[in-house]
Design an enzyme around this catalytic site. Structure first.
Site, mmCIF file in Angstrom:
data_model
loop_
_atom_site.group_PDB
_atom_site.id
_atom_site.type_symbol
_atom_site.label_atom_id
_atom_site.label_comp_id
_atom_site.label_asym_id
_atom_site.label_seq_id
_atom_site.Cartn_x
_atom_site.Cartn_y
_atom_site.Cartn_z
ATOM 1 N N ASP A 145 -5.726 37.792 -26.888
ATOM 2 C CA ASP A 145 -5.641 39.011 -27.689
ATOM 3 C C ASP A 145 -4.499 38.838 -28.678
ATOM 4 O OD1 ASP A 145 -6.138 41.806 -28.377
ATOM 5 O OD2 ASP A 145 -4.219 42.199 -27.427
ATOM 6 N N SER A 146 -4.416 39.778 -29.614
ATOM 7 C CA SER A 146 -3.317 39.738 -30.582
ATOM 8 C C SER A 146 -1.976 40.065 -29.929
ATOM 9 C CB SER A 146 -3.606 40.723 -31.712
ATOM 10 O OG SER A 146 -3.870 42.001 -31.177
ATOM 11 N N GLY B 156 -5.481 43.911 -36.546
ATOM 12 C CA GLY B 156 -6.381 44.966 -37.058
ATOM 13 C C GLY B 156 -6.215 45.310 -38.522
ATOM 14 N N CYS C 175 -9.670 40.815 -27.820
ATOM 15 C CA CYS C 175 -9.348 41.572 -29.033
ATOM 16 C C CYS C 175 -10.630 41.938 -29.792
ATOM 17 C CB CYS C 175 -8.459 40.709 -29.925
ATOM 18 S SG CYS C 175 -7.989 41.517 -31.457
ATOM 19 N N ASN C 176 -10.817 43.229 -30.019
ATOM 20 C CA ASN C 176 -12.015 43.681 -30.744
ATOM 21 C C ASN C 176 -12.045 43.145 -32.169
ATOM 22 O OD1 ASN C 176 -13.519 46.294 -29.273
ATOM 23 N ND2 ASN C 176 -11.478 45.798 -28.526
ATOM 24 N N GLU D 72 1.229 52.062 -27.408
ATOM 25 C CA GLU D 72 2.349 51.162 -27.090
ATOM 26 C C GLU D 72 3.647 51.935 -26.887
ATOM 27 O OE1 GLU D 72 2.700 47.570 -29.349
ATOM 28 O OE2 GLU D 72 0.564 47.136 -29.177
ATOM 29 N N CYS E 41 -11.430 49.195 -29.344
ATOM 30 C CA CYS E 41 -10.111 48.592 -29.544
ATOM 31 C C CYS E 41 -9.450 48.488 -28.173
ATOM 32 C CB CYS E 41 -9.278 49.467 -30.476
ATOM 33 S SG CYS E 41 -7.564 48.919 -30.644
ATOM 34 N N THR E 42 -8.727 47.401 -27.981
ATOM 35 C CA THR E 42 -8.102 47.148 -26.675
ATOM 36 C C THR E 42 -7.233 48.304 -26.176
ATOM 37 O OG1 THR E 42 -6.370 46.045 -27.966
ATOM 38 C CG2 THR E 42 -7.990 44.639 -26.858
ATOM 39 N N HIS E 43 -6.589 49.007 -27.101
ATOM 40 C CA HIS E 43 -5.612 50.036 -26.698
ATOM 41 C C HIS E 43 -6.245 51.363 -26.304
ATOM 42 C CE1 HIS E 43 -3.067 47.153 -28.698
ATOM 43 N NE2 HIS E 43 -1.975 47.859 -28.476
#
Ligand code: DGL
Length: 265
Positions: free
Chosen positions: A10-11, A43, A73-74, A152, A184-186
């Site tokens: 992932d990023s 992103g 990561c999307n 985050e 999205c991962t978040h």
């Protein structure tokens, strides 16, 4: 071969939502996680730059002799998956297809919302994947960039997040969606806030959950599940680990140990 680890990249910390689901569903697997923290976010970057980053991240994991690659990561999945599949001779799983499949299965009124980073939404990858499965499904998408820093910051359920979600989701709700893909991962961290804003009538599709089910299916299909229990996770990052350890611990719900800094370029 089956004893080898699965590589996940992932990023940054976001992909830990995918990792968490994989650990839950596949506790016997060894995992190697790479967070490209020196170059996050992906992103907001161009497809060309994200593709370059994704190829470098994948090359690092392939050097670790992983048996499968998971693009958590999307944004990277939406622009780099085909290239990764062509370049590397191992199974590659992205997050778009699993989320799209679930959305098509869940929607009743065939009006699906997709939220993600600017890059993911601009790529149209979810729309293409959903409509390839069922062309009669209408897709309404919206970039929600502020959700990443809110998650985050630990503000996923803060009034600021609720207000932000109301702004972002209003157009999707006006279009009468009954399903929303968290692209999205978040975003899984914002589930409670999204439920509050959307009400009970909209089903939330968590790409992280769906992806780990796809990984499980692929391992079984290729006779690759690891036989010995339990598996462990090794973490690599491209910047100093301090922030990754702090924020990542909050994402995973437990402290992170053994995080190594590496360079990809
Ligand atoms: N991991 C990214 C994604 O899922 C979000 C963070 C970023 O922009 O790098 O699209």
């Amino acid at each position: 071969m089956s004893e080898r680890a699965i590589g996940v990249f992932d990023s940054g910390v976001g992909g830990l939502t995918v990792l968490k689901e994989m650990v839950r569903l596949l506790p016997g697997e060894e995992l190697v996680y790479l967070g490209d923290t020196a170059r996050v976010p992906y992103g907001t970057k161009s497809p060309r730059t994200v593709l370059r980053y994704a190829l470098e991240a994948a090359a690092f994991l392939v050097e670790q002799r992983v048996k499968m690659l998971v693009v958590a990561c999307n944004t990277a999945s939406s622009v780099a998956l085909t290239e990764l599949e062509e370049r590397f001779s191992l199974p590659v799983v992205g997050v778009i297809e699993p989320g799209a499949r679930k959305a098509v299965a869940v929607t009743r009124n065939r009006r699906v919302g997709v939220i993600g980073t600017e890059g993911t939404i601009a790529s149209g990858a979810y729309t293409r994947a959903i409509q390839a499965l069922n062309p009669s499904v209408e897709v309404f998408s919206a970039p929600c960039p502020l959700f990443v820093p809110l998650a985050e910051e630990g503000w996923a359920e803060h009034p600021v997040a609720v207000l932000t979600a109301r702004e972002y989701l209003a157009p999707l709700m006006e279009n009468g969606i009954d399903t929303l893909v968290l692209g999205c991962t978040h975003y899984p961290l914002l589930k409670n806030t999204l439920r509050l804003v959307l009400g009970d009538g909209v089903a939330l599709v968590d790409s992280a959950e769906e992806t780990s089910r796809t990984v499980e299916g692929m391992l079984n299909g290729r006779k690759l599940p690891r036989q010995s229990l339990p598996g462990q996770t090794r973490f690599f990052v491209t910047d100093i680990p301090t922030r990754f350890v702090r924020v990542g611990g909050a994402f995973l719900g437990h402290s992170l140990q053994g995080v190594t800094q590496v360079s990809l370029d």
